[in-house]
Design a protein around this motif. Sequence first.
Motif, short mmCIF file in Angstrom:
data_model
loop_
_atom_site.label_atom_id
_atom_site.label_comp_id
_atom_site.label_asym_id
_atom_site.label_seq_id
_atom_site.Cartn_x
_atom_site.Cartn_y
_atom_site.Cartn_z
N ARG A 1 0.84 -1.18 0.00
CA ARG A 1 0.00 0.00 0.00
C ARG A 1 0.88 1.23 0.00
O ARG A 1 1.91 1.29 0.66
CB ARG A 1 -0.92 0.02 1.23
CG ARG A 1 -1.97 -1.08 1.21
CD ARG A 1 -2.98 -0.88 2.29
NE ARG A 1 -3.62 0.43 2.18
CZ ARG A 1 -4.65 0.81 2.94
NH1 ARG A 1 -5.13 -0.01 3.85
NH2 ARG A 1 -5.17 2.00 2.81
N GLN B 1 -2.66 5.15 -3.11
CA GLN B 1 -3.73 4.17 -2.94
C GLN B 1 -4.57 4.50 -1.72
O GLN B 1 -5.80 4.37 -1.73
CB GLN B 1 -3.11 2.76 -2.79
CG GLN B 1 -4.14 1.66 -2.67
CD GLN B 1 -4.99 1.51 -3.92
OE1 GLN B 1 -4.52 1.75 -5.04
NE2 GLN B 1 -6.26 1.15 -3.76
N GLU C 1 -8.58 5.38 -1.70
CA GLU C 1 -9.53 4.64 -0.86
C GLU C 1 -10.36 5.58 -0.01
O GLU C 1 -11.55 5.36 0.23
CB GLU C 1 -8.76 3.65 0.03
CG GLU C 1 -8.17 2.48 -0.75
CD GLU C 1 -7.40 1.54 0.16
OE1 GLU C 1 -7.27 1.86 1.36
OE2 GLU C 1 -6.94 0.49 -0.32
N THR D 1 -13.01 7.05 -2.41
CA THR D 1 -14.03 6.02 -2.70
C THR D 1 -14.94 5.82 -1.51
O THR D 1 -16.16 5.68 -1.65
CB THR D 1 -13.33 4.70 -3.08
OG1 THR D 1 -12.46 4.93 -4.19
CG2 THR D 1 -14.35 3.64 -3.41
#
Length: 258
Positions: free
Chosen positions: A206, A210, A214, A217
Amino acid sequence: MTSIAHRMATLFRTKANKALDRAEDPREVLDYSYTQQQEMLQKVRRGVADVATSRKRVDLQINQLRQSSGKLEGQAQQALAAGREDLAREALSRRTAVVSQLTDLQTQQVSLQAEEEKLTLASQRLQAKVDTFRTSKETIKARYTAAEAQTRITEAVTGIGEEMGDVGLAMQRAEDKTEQLQARAGALDELLASGALEDATLPAGRDDIQAELERVTAGQDVDKELARMKAQLPASATPPAVEGRSAEQGPPDQEATS
């Protein structure tokens, strides 16, 4: 060379005196001095006893010689009465020798008597001094003990004593170390937040991009769930400000502006 040796000797004596002064307890010194005085007093008393014993022996010898002199005088008289002038002369000759010894012993008796009186007076004076010293000693010891206790209490209260000084240093070191750890923890948090450091607790592979994706999202998922829940509400439960607005209309402040 001699000057250097003299200076070294002086320095050594100075250091030794300071060390002795720190190690010396005045109470122990006073007790030791009192013991020494008592021993000296005992010696004087033994001297008085010895002189008195010698004088007593001389007194006994004088009494014996006096008895012997009287006996020889009586024997001389008996010899003359018996017509034995030769025996009387012998008895008187012996008596003369006894009288001479008696005179010498009487001189010794007077001398010993004077010595005994002098030692007795010295013993009494020394006893008085020892008693006075004992009183002074106990007074000084009590004052020293009180002063020592007061000093220790003051040092403990002010923190300048050796024991309390060590405690103060330990507390200061603990506070410094705590502040250092707090500063380090704060710096690490800032580095983690800025992405300069990676969180070792996250799964392998990770990265910061990223993680940011996230978070975006996750926010969109929350908005979708909120819209779904609003659509399921009854018409009466829909807020007035929301009624009549289409999904394409913007917020109220934007309409007013347009």
